[in-house]
Design a protein around this motif. Structure first.
Motif, PDB file in Angstrom:
ATOM      1  N   PHE A 122      47.249  95.441  65.309  1.00 55.62           N
ATOM      2  CA  PHE A 122      46.702  94.745  66.470  1.00 55.62           C
ATOM      3  C   PHE A 122      46.730  93.240  66.219  1.00 55.62           C
ATOM      4  O   PHE A 122      46.857  92.790  65.071  1.00 55.62           O
ATOM      5  N   ASP A 123      46.604  92.485  67.289  1.00 57.79           N
ATOM      6  CA  ASP A 123      46.517  91.030  67.181  1.00 57.79           C
ATOM      7  C   ASP A 123      45.051  90.676  66.918  1.00 57.79           C
ATOM      8  O   ASP A 123      44.321  90.227  67.804  1.00 57.79           O
ATOM      9  N   TYR A 124      44.617  90.874  65.685  1.00 60.03           N
ATOM     10  CA  TYR A 124      43.202  90.731  65.344  1.00 60.03           C
ATOM     11  C   TYR A 124      42.625  89.334  65.586  1.00 60.03           C
ATOM     12  O   TYR A 124      41.498  89.211  66.079  1.00 60.03           O
ATOM     13  N   PRO A 125      43.356  88.248  65.268  1.00 61.47           N
ATOM     14  CA  PRO A 125      42.768  86.921  65.521  1.00 61.47           C
ATOM     15  C   PRO A 125      42.434  86.678  66.991  1.00 61.47           C
ATOM     16  O   PRO A 125      41.470  85.970  67.307  1.00 61.47           O
ATOM     17  N   MET A 126      43.200  87.258  67.886  1.00 62.74           N
ATOM     18  CA  MET A 126      42.958  87.055  69.311  1.00 62.74           C
ATOM     19  C   MET A 126      41.614  87.649  69.737  1.00 62.74           C
ATOM     20  O   MET A 126      40.998  87.202  70.710  1.00 62.74           O
ATOM     21  N   LEU A 127      41.126  88.660  69.010  1.00 62.14           N
ATOM     22  CA  LEU A 127      39.902  89.367  69.389  1.00 62.14           C
ATOM     23  C   LEU A 127      38.639  88.646  68.933  1.00 62.14           C
ATOM     24  O   LEU A 127      37.545  89.015  69.354  1.00 62.14           O
ATOM     25  N   LEU A 128      38.775  87.641  68.083  1.00 63.39           N
ATOM     26  CA  LEU A 128      37.613  86.957  67.503  1.00 63.39           C
ATOM     27  C   LEU A 128      36.790  86.271  68.603  1.00 63.39           C
ATOM     28  O   LEU A 128      37.328  85.529  69.426  1.00 63.39           O
ATOM     29  N   GLU A 129      35.473  86.525  68.589  1.00 66.75           N
ATOM     30  CA  GLU A 129      34.570  85.897  69.556  1.00 66.75           C
ATOM     31  C   GLU A 129      33.604  84.916  68.901  1.00 66.75           C
ATOM     32  O   GLU A 129      33.068  84.041  69.588  1.00 66.75           O
ATOM     33  N   GLU A 130      33.368  85.051  67.589  1.00 65.37           N
ATOM     34  CA  GLU A 130      32.438  84.161  66.884  1.00 65.37           C
ATOM     35  C   GLU A 130      33.087  83.645  65.615  1.00 65.37           C
ATOM     36  O   GLU A 130      33.535  84.419  64.777  1.00 65.37           O
ATOM     37  N   LEU A 131      33.130  82.319  65.483  1.00 63.94           N
ATOM     38  CA  LEU A 131      33.732  81.689  64.311  1.00 63.94           C
ATOM     39  C   LEU A 131      32.670  80.880  63.582  1.00 63.94           C
ATOM     40  O   LEU A 131      32.118  79.909  64.117  1.00 63.94           O
ATOM     41  N   SER A 132      32.360  81.297  62.365  1.00 65.33           N
ATOM     42  CA  SER A 132      31.441  80.573  61.487  1.00 65.33           C
ATOM     43  C   SER A 132      32.239  80.047  60.306  1.00 65.33           C
ATOM     44  O   SER A 132      32.872  80.823  59.586  1.00 65.33           O
ATOM     45  N   TYR A 133      32.191  78.729  60.110  1.00 67.99           N
ATOM     46  CA  TYR A 133      32.974  78.169  59.000  1.00 67.99           C
ATOM     47  C   TYR A 133      32.459  78.659  57.654  1.00 67.99           C
ATOM     48  O   TYR A 133      33.229  78.824  56.703  1.00 67.99           O
ATOM     49  N   LYS A 134      31.170  78.923  57.556  1.00 68.50           N
ATOM     50  CA  LYS A 134      30.605  79.469  56.320  1.00 68.50           C
ATOM     51  C   LYS A 134      31.261  80.798  55.979  1.00 68.50           C
ATOM     52  O   LYS A 134      31.612  81.061  54.821  1.00 68.50           O
ATOM     53  N   ASN A 135      31.445  81.656  56.985  1.00 63.59           N
ATOM     54  CA  ASN A 135      32.089  82.951  56.747  1.00 63.59           C
ATOM     55  C   ASN A 135      33.538  82.770  56.328  1.00 63.59           C
ATOM     56  O   ASN A 135      34.053  83.521  55.489  1.00 63.59           O
ATOM     57  N   VAL A 136      34.215  81.779  56.926  1.00 61.98           N
ATOM     58  CA  VAL A 136      35.607  81.500  56.543  1.00 61.98           C
ATOM     59  C   VAL A 136      35.672  81.090  55.075  1.00 61.98           C
ATOM     60  O   VAL A 136      36.521  81.565  54.310  1.00 61.98           O
ATOM     61  N   PHE A 172      42.876  80.964  63.852  1.00 62.10           N
ATOM     62  CA  PHE A 172      41.873  81.331  64.857  1.00 62.10           C
ATOM     63  C   PHE A 172      41.934  80.415  66.075  1.00 62.10           C
ATOM     64  O   PHE A 172      41.870  80.877  67.219  1.00 62.10           O
ATOM     65  N   LEU A 173      42.050  79.128  65.838  1.00 58.99           N
ATOM     66  CA  LEU A 173      42.040  78.174  66.950  1.00 58.99           C
ATOM     67  C   LEU A 173      43.312  78.276  67.794  1.00 58.99           C
ATOM     68  O   LEU A 173      43.302  77.925  68.978  1.00 58.99           O
ATOM     69  N   ARG A 174      44.381  78.764  67.196  1.00 57.66           N
ATOM     70  CA  ARG A 174      45.631  78.934  67.939  1.00 57.66           C
ATOM     71  C   ARG A 174      45.655  80.218  68.751  1.00 57.66           C
ATOM     72  O   ARG A 174      46.213  80.258  69.850  1.00 57.66           O
ATOM     73  N   LYS A 175      45.016  81.271  68.238  1.00 57.78           N
ATOM     74  CA  LYS A 175      45.193  82.585  68.858  1.00 57.78           C
ATOM     75  C   LYS A 175      43.925  83.159  69.500  1.00 57.78           C
ATOM     76  O   LYS A 175      44.014  84.083  70.296  1.00 57.78           O
ATOM     77  N   SER A 176      42.754  82.649  69.133  1.00 55.43           N
ATOM     78  CA  SER A 176      41.506  83.295  69.571  1.00 55.43           C
ATOM     79  C   SER A 176      41.144  82.898  71.000  1.00 55.43           C
ATOM     80  O   SER A 176      40.293  82.024  71.229  1.00 55.43           O
ATOM     81  N   THR A 177      41.778  83.547  71.945  1.00 55.28           N
ATOM     82  CA  THR A 177      41.513  83.254  73.359  1.00 55.28           C
ATOM     83  C   THR A 177      40.133  83.734  73.787  1.00 55.28           C
ATOM     84  O   THR A 177      39.623  83.317  74.825  1.00 55.28           O
ATOM     85  N   ASN A 178      39.515  84.630  72.985  1.00 54.43           N
ATOM     86  CA  ASN A 178      38.185  85.143  73.326  1.00 54.43           C
ATOM     87  C   ASN A 178      37.066  84.401  72.603  1.00 54.43           C
ATOM     88  O   ASN A 178      35.906  84.796  72.704  1.00 54.43           O
TER      89      ASN A 178
END
Length: 549
Positions: A122-136, A172-178
């Motif tokens: 699946f296109d997993y990055p596109m499904l991301l809804e919450e981005l925490s830099y700490k988690n990255v 994430f910033l390129r693909k995470s439309t959600n």
């Protein structure tokens, strides 16, 4: 609708539990995609946990496609350390050829090459809804730790983590439309976030976020400041803004950036501020009064004054205000003592139109919380406070007669005499919570009368100690049609359960029972609980849910 979803989700879970490897020709329920998503969302919302969704991946491809978006919307949530490396590999497999080449080139000085990976299902990055830099950062750290020997230098480790984190953020910033939630926080204390251009020029990037959290318990560095300054030009549709800054951080650039973020938003509805003291909090709070969409404000560990509170009262649509562990207000400001009575005039004119007011760890001077309660407005429906005195009780009964939900914290036995007067002035109350600090719990001194409880009460939560006789007197004399009863004693005994059973038999109104302070049950208690459930239809609230029910 919620009851229908609840029943449907239970049927789905029950179906999966009964499904065994021997039953190969099982007829799987066929539901439209919208229904499947609502059922899975209901399971998540009810606190069942994402782990309850994993078995659904194995039912068939249709179910799998409907479950995957839920699991990958917040994939870092409650992630075990041993799984961070696995999830990093999945995201690395989503990089295109150019991104892989650039990442390998950046890691070459450290003698690291990312492994060859198969394309993901699946296109997993596109499904991301919450981005925490700490988690990255934490996920990148797991990879660096696995790829390096224990002897590698600390400085090089942070540089490598930054390289991997930058690549992941770009992806994430390129693909995470959600993407809807962005959290600026840190795992490593001595490194900065990637360059601001990463967040500004990658599309769709942050343009569609509706929730922004700035959660910094460490000194804020250059790239972070530049990102904060850029946010007003990137996104103007933030609905929820949370600011947490350490006490020692007094950088005027940061405060000005926060002010500009607030002023640039067109639909801000929720705002929270924690840790900002003195003049900085004044500048930030003054920026809020221009917002006509703001409905929720939470201030915690913040210095506030009469002037800043007066500014908040100008927010036309403010419905919920929380003032927790705040300092700055003085008795002199409330009473107007001294050479000028300007503050007293401000308090006389100050009027909110709140539905919810939370006061916790308030100053011990009763005049301060009492004055805040008086200014809350006649339509207040929910109130929590931890200063229970004659002044606060009079403020509640005279100015807030329409309260439906009352939460009394830091309750002490000497407050028993004030409850009768308090409840007499609240004719419509439906939910009551009485909580006592564990240091003051003395089962011999509690003497709350059941006759004093409002007859409109449907929910009662007791987080304080009663002995068996006191609990029996309270419930026997209770005239309220209780539907929910939560007992969170430090020591709950079998005789207490018998008292509850007798109450259920006589009243026949109770639908939900929660019991805290117990891990297991003896045979007699299990039998008693079964009687409550089977004969009287009482549902036992799961122990992990007792606190938030």
């Amino acid at each position: 609708m919620d009851e229908q979803l609840c029943c449907l989700s239970k049927l789905v879970i029950k179906f999966l539990k009964k499904r065994t490897p021997k039953k190969r020709n099982v007829t799987v329920p066929s539901l439209p995609t919208e229904c499947m998503q609502q059922v899975f969302q209901h399971i998540v919302d009810q606190g069942e946990g994402l782990y309850r969704l994993y078995p659904f991946l194995l039912v068939n491809r249709y179910w799998c496609k409907n479950v995957v978006p839920f699991l990958w919307a917040r994939p870092f949530e409650d992630l075990k350390p041993e799984n961070r490396y696995k999830i990093m590999l999945i995201y690395l497999s989503s990089l295109n050829d150019q991104e892989k080449s650039e990442l390998n080139s950046s890691l070459k000085p450290y003698k690291i090459t990312i492994p060859n990976l198969k394309p993901p299902l699946f296109d997993y990055p596109m499904l991301l809804e919450e981005l925490s830099y700490k988690n990255v950062e934490m996920t990148a750290h797991s990879c660096i730790y696995k790829w390096n020997s224990e002897a590698f230098k600390q400085k090089e480790k942070e540089e490598q983590i930054l390289v991997l984190s930058t690549a992941l953020c770009k992806l994430f910033l390129r693909k995470s439309t959600n993407l809807r939630t962005f959290i600026i926080d840190k795992f490593l204390g001595h490194s900065d976030i990637p360059d601001c251009s990463i967040f500004v020029y990658n599309q769709p990037g942050l343009r569609n976020i509706s929730s922004l959290s700035i959660d910094y318990t460490r000194p804020i560095m250059e790239n972070t400041i530049r990102l904060l300054e850029a946010i007003p030009s990137i996104c103007t549709s933030i609905r929820c803004l949370n600011i947490r800054i350490p006490f020692f951080e007094s950088n005027p650039e940061v405060i000005q950036a926060v002010v500009e973020i607030i002023q640039s938003q067109t639909c801000l509805t929720e705002f929270s501020l924690e840790g900002v003291r003195s003049g900085e909090s004044k500048d930030i709070i003054n920026a809020l009064h221009q917002s006509i969409t703001l409905t929720i404000i939470k201030l915690e560990n913040v210095n506030i004054t009469t002037t800043t509170l007066s500014t908040l009262s100008l927010c036309q649509n403010l419905q919920s205000l929380s003032i927790l562990r705040c300092q700055g207000l003085t008795v002199e400001e409330i009473t107007g003592a001294g050479s000028s009575n300007s503050n007293e005039n401000l308090w006389n004119r100050m009027r909110f139109n709140l539905k919810i007011l939370h006061l916790k760890s308030s100053p011990r001077f009763p005049a301060i919380p009492a004055s805040i309660i008086r200014s809350a407005g006649d339509f207040l429906q929910e109130l929590s406070l931890d200063v229970i005195t004659t002044e606060t009780v009079e403020s509640i009964t005279s100015r807030c007669p329409n309260i439906l939900n009352l939460q009394l914290y830091n309750f002490l036995p000497q407050h028993n005499s004030l409850l009768g007067k308090l409840f007499q002035g609240l004719k419509h109350i439906k939910k009551l919570t009485i909580s006592m600090h564990h240091r003051h719990m003395n089962r011999e001194n509690m003497a709350i009368s059941g006759r004093e409880l409002p007859v409109s009460l449907e929910y009662l939560k007791l987080q304080c100690s009663f002995n068996n006789a006191q609990l029996e007197n309270l419930l026997r004399e209770c005239r309220s049609p209780l539907k929910t009863l939560i007992i969170d004693f430090r020591k709950f005994e079998y005789l207490d359960l018998k008292v509850i059973t007798n109450f259920v038999k006589s009243k026949r109104t109770l639908k939900y029972l929660g019991i805290g302070g117990r891990i297991g049950w003896c045979a007699a208690e299990v039998k008693e609980l079964e009687i409550l459930k089977q004969r009287y239809g009482v549902n036992l609230i799961p122990r992990p849910d007792v606190d938030r029910w």
